[in-house]
Design a protein around this motif. Structure first.
Motif, PDB file in Angstrom:
ATOM      1  N   LEU A  57       0.818  -1.215   0.000  1.00  0.00           N
ATOM      2  CA  LEU A  57       0.000   0.000   0.000  1.00  0.00           C
ATOM      3  C   LEU A  57       0.852   1.266   0.000  1.00  0.00           C
ATOM      4  N   ALA A  58       2.113   1.158  -0.437  1.00  0.00           N
ATOM      5  CA  ALA A  58       3.016   2.310  -0.354  1.00  0.00           C
ATOM      6  C   ALA A  58       2.478   3.494  -1.147  1.00  0.00           C
ATOM      7  N   SER A  59       2.595   4.665  -0.547  1.00  0.00           N
ATOM      8  CA  SER A  59       2.165   5.898  -1.182  1.00  0.00           C
ATOM      9  C   SER A  59       3.113   6.247  -2.336  1.00  0.00           C
ATOM     10  N   PRO A  60       2.594   6.779  -3.439  1.00  0.00           N
ATOM     11  CA  PRO A  60       3.477   7.084  -4.569  1.00  0.00           C
ATOM     12  C   PRO A  60       4.359   8.314  -4.335  1.00  0.00           C
ATOM     13  N   GLU A  61       4.020   9.137  -3.349  1.00  0.00           N
ATOM     14  CA  GLU A  61       4.842  10.330  -3.106  1.00  0.00           C
ATOM     15  C   GLU A  61       5.097  10.524  -1.611  1.00  0.00           C
ATOM     16  N   PRO A  62       6.157  11.280  -1.256  1.00  0.00           N
ATOM     17  CA  PRO A  62       6.458  11.471   0.157  1.00  0.00           C
ATOM     18  C   PRO A  62       5.373  12.295   0.865  1.00  0.00           C
ATOM     19  N   VAL A  63       5.404  12.270   2.196  1.00  0.00           N
ATOM     20  CA  VAL A  63       4.479  13.065   3.010  1.00  0.00           C
ATOM     21  C   VAL A  63       4.608  14.538   2.614  1.00  0.00           C
ATOM     22  N   GLN A  64       3.456  15.179   2.381  1.00  0.00           N
ATOM     23  CA  GLN A  64       3.451  16.583   1.941  1.00  0.00           C
ATOM     24  C   GLN A  64       3.451  17.499   3.160  1.00  0.00           C
ATOM     25  N   ILE A  65       4.620  18.027   3.450  1.00  0.00           N
ATOM     26  CA  ILE A  65       4.793  18.874   4.637  1.00  0.00           C
ATOM     27  C   ILE A  65       4.610  20.334   4.245  1.00  0.00           C
ATOM     28  N   SER A  66       4.073  21.136   5.153  1.00  0.00           N
ATOM     29  CA  SER A  66       3.842  22.544   4.822  1.00  0.00           C
ATOM     30  C   SER A  66       5.171  23.281   4.610  1.00  0.00           C
ATOM     31  N   GLN A  67       5.138  24.255   3.708  1.00  0.00           N
ATOM     32  CA  GLN A  67       6.358  24.957   3.321  1.00  0.00           C
ATOM     33  C   GLN A  67       7.018  25.655   4.515  1.00  0.00           C
ATOM     34  N   SER A  68       6.203  26.205   5.425  1.00  0.00           N
ATOM     35  CA  SER A  68       6.807  26.909   6.565  1.00  0.00           C
ATOM     36  C   SER A  68       7.593  25.951   7.463  1.00  0.00           C
ATOM     37  N   THR A  69       7.102  24.706   7.605  1.00  0.00           N
ATOM     38  CA  THR A  69       7.851  23.711   8.390  1.00  0.00           C
ATOM     39  C   THR A  69       9.136  23.324   7.659  1.00  0.00           C
ATOM     40  N   ILE A  70       9.032  23.130   6.339  1.00  0.00           N
ATOM     41  CA  ILE A  70      10.225  22.785   5.551  1.00  0.00           C
ATOM     42  C   ILE A  70      11.297  23.859   5.739  1.00  0.00           C
ATOM     43  N   ASP A  71      10.864  25.135   5.710  1.00  0.00           N
ATOM     44  CA  ASP A  71      11.812  26.252   5.865  1.00  0.00           C
ATOM     45  C   ASP A  71      12.426  26.263   7.267  1.00  0.00           C
ATOM     46  N   ASP A  72      11.571  26.098   8.285  1.00  0.00           N
ATOM     47  CA  ASP A  72      12.076  26.097   9.669  1.00  0.00           C
ATOM     48  C   ASP A  72      13.085  24.978   9.878  1.00  0.00           C
ATOM     49  N   LEU A  73      12.757  23.777   9.356  1.00  0.00           N
ATOM     50  CA  LEU A  73      13.635  22.625   9.561  1.00  0.00           C
ATOM     51  C   LEU A  73      14.937  22.806   8.800  1.00  0.00           C
ATOM     52  N   SER A  74      14.851  23.444   7.624  1.00  0.00           N
ATOM     53  CA  SER A  74      16.078  23.616   6.843  1.00  0.00           C
ATOM     54  C   SER A  74      17.041  24.569   7.562  1.00  0.00           C
ATOM     55  N   GLU A  75      16.484  25.505   8.349  1.00  0.00           N
ATOM     56  CA  GLU A  75      17.358  26.363   9.173  1.00  0.00           C
ATOM     57  C   GLU A  75      18.091  25.556  10.240  1.00  0.00           C
ATOM     58  N   LEU A  76      17.473  24.450  10.673  1.00  0.00           N
ATOM     59  CA  LEU A  76      18.120  23.576  11.660  1.00  0.00           C
ATOM     60  C   LEU A  76      19.033  22.550  10.978  1.00  0.00           C
ATOM     61  N   GLY A  77      19.102  22.604   9.638  1.00  0.00           N
ATOM     62  CA  GLY A  77      19.937  21.673   8.897  1.00  0.00           C
ATOM     63  C   GLY A  77      19.259  20.353   8.580  1.00  0.00           C
ATOM     64  N   ILE A  78      17.921  20.325   8.658  1.00  0.00           N
ATOM     65  CA  ILE A  78      17.198  19.081   8.369  1.00  0.00           C
ATOM     66  C   ILE A  78      16.481  19.218   7.036  1.00  0.00           C
ATOM     67  N   LYS A  79      16.762  18.280   6.131  1.00  0.00           N
ATOM     68  CA  LYS A  79      16.183  18.324   4.801  1.00  0.00           C
ATOM     69  C   LYS A  79      14.890  17.515   4.776  1.00  0.00           C
ATOM     70  N   THR A  80      13.836  18.104   4.236  1.00  0.00           N
ATOM     71  CA  THR A  80      12.558  17.397   4.097  1.00  0.00           C
ATOM     72  C   THR A  80      12.504  16.779   2.705  1.00  0.00           C
ATOM     73  N   PRO A  81      12.272  15.457   2.604  1.00  0.00           N
ATOM     74  CA  PRO A  81      12.286  14.831   1.271  1.00  0.00           C
ATOM     75  C   PRO A  81      11.165  15.359   0.365  1.00  0.00           C
ATOM     76  N   SER A  82      11.515  15.635  -0.890  1.00  0.00           N
ATOM     77  CA  SER A  82      10.488  16.087  -1.831  1.00  0.00           C
ATOM     78  C   SER A  82      10.212  15.043  -2.902  1.00  0.00           C
ATOM     79  N   THR A  83      11.101  14.041  -3.021  1.00  0.00           N
ATOM     80  CA  THR A  83      10.834  12.928  -3.941  1.00  0.00           C
ATOM     81  C   THR A  83      11.044  11.611  -3.192  1.00  0.00           C
ATOM     82  N   MET A  84      10.479  10.525  -3.706  1.00  0.00           N
ATOM     83  CA  MET A  84      10.618   9.237  -3.038  1.00  0.00           C
ATOM     84  C   MET A  84      12.081   8.791  -2.977  1.00  0.00           C
ATOM     85  N   GLU A  85      12.910   9.259  -3.934  1.00  0.00           N
ATOM     86  CA  GLU A  85      14.328   8.901  -3.902  1.00  0.00           C
ATOM     87  C   GLU A  85      14.985   9.471  -2.634  1.00  0.00           C
TER      88      GLU A  85
END
Lengths: 193, 137
Positions: free
Chosen positions: A82-110
């Motif tokens: 039942l695997a989802s075809p795409e990664p979890v869709q995280i809100s852009q503001s969280t992606i930005d906040d996490l990237s400031e902490l050095g954490i990358k949010t996946p945007s593709t299944m790779e």
């Protein structure tokens, strides 16, 4: 049909399904609460000989240990058939906040399914101070805190709140005090290590 | 007590935890940053639907599978334990991005590093058991 189950679900369906799981457990004669399994596992390991708290009939929790084995199998099914075809869709503001902490949010299944930041959650990172805090201290706090509070998200936030239990409301307030302090005050320190 | 019922319910739970994305560390971060309604929607619907279930079971004197009346025990009124223990758990929830249910589900996904989190949680449980009489409840 399979396509419907493969997509990630709308929050309203997910919430209703969690309540359904709770109902099934009630119908089968038990109550929804996952963190009691930690006590049972310690008891199986023989902790009851030294510490009174673990000296109880853990077999009363054999249903819960079976449920947990099931949840692992369910995880296996959900991540393959039942695997989802795409990664979890995280809100852009969280992606930005996490990237400031050095954490990358996946945007593709790779790059990942978006369940865990694997840059931090891996065996090599156990050798770093940051990894030890996140993985080992994090786990410790979950075990220590849930047993002290007498429940976790399932026992207090779902079962307790829906049965109008005041101690559960207090516990959920505690969950958020801890979560907010960690996220907003301690994350900037931990992730700069 | 037929364990097969719990195995099947557990399988359903693992699928629900995955498809709801409640097992996602990133979703928990969104929640604690108030940047998405997703987790609040899940927990909110589960609590409202759960309250309805509790209400109807009590009102209709619904019986469980063995034909017994369902007895809902009240949570012990140990408010200090709820608050302090809850806060400790909250710190760990934000760090690991997982509560106990999702931890087990993630192992099923093949994230074996989560076994280290579970082992640490068992050590935390042992320490709680050892200190229990000295902690406020």
């Amino acid at each position: 049909m399979l396509e419907f189950f493969s997509q990630s679900w709308h929050w309203s369906i997910s919430g209703a399904m969690i309540a359904f799981v709770m109902l099934l457990l009630i119908f089968f004669g038990q109550r929804f609460g996952v963190s009691s399994s930690f006590r049972a596992l310690c008891s199986i390991g023989g902790a009851g000989k030294k510490i009174d708290y673990f000296n109880y009939n853990w077999k009363s929790h054999s249903w819960l240990l079976t449920f947990i084995v099931g949840s692992m199998i369910g995880g296996g099914i959900a991540s393959t058939v039942l695997a989802s075809p795409e990664p979890v869709q995280i809100s852009q503001s969280t992606i930005d906040d996490l990237s400031e902490l050095g954490i990358k949010t996946p945007s593709t299944m790779e790059e990942g399914a978006g369940f865990l930041p694997t840059d931090v959650f891996n065996f090599d990172s156990l050798l770093s101070l940051k990894g030890m805090i996140v993985i080992i201290l994090g786990g410790f706090l979950i075990g220590f805190g849930t047993r002290w509070a007498g429940g976790c998200t399932s026992g207090h936030a779902i079962t307790g709140l829906s049965n109008l239990q005041l101690p559960s409301l207090v516990a959920v307030i505690g969950f958020f005090i801890g979560g907010l302090v960690m996220t907003h005050l301690l994350f900037p320190i931990i992730f700069s290590l | 007590m037929r364990l097969i019922y719990f195995l099947i319910t557990g399988i359903l739970f693992g699928i629900v935890m995955t498809k709801s994305e409640a097992i996602s560390w990133f979703r928990i971060q969104e929640m604690f940053r108030f940047q998405s309604f997703h987790m609040y929607g899940i927990i909110g619907v589960a609590v409202v639907a759960g309250a309805l279930i509790h209400f109807l079971i009590k009102k209709t004197r619904f019986k469980n599978i063995t034909g017994e009346l369902i007895d809902f025990k009240d949570k012990p009124k140990t408010y200090k334990a709820s608050l302090f223990g809850g806060t400790f758990f909250g710190l760990g929830w934000a760090l690991t991005g997982a509560c106990p249910g999702p931890l087990y589900t993630l192992v099923g996904h093949g994230y074996f590093i989560v076994l280290v989190i579970i082992a640490s949680a068992l050590i935390g449980t042992l320490v709680y058991g050892a200190l229990r009489k000295k902690l406020p409840h």
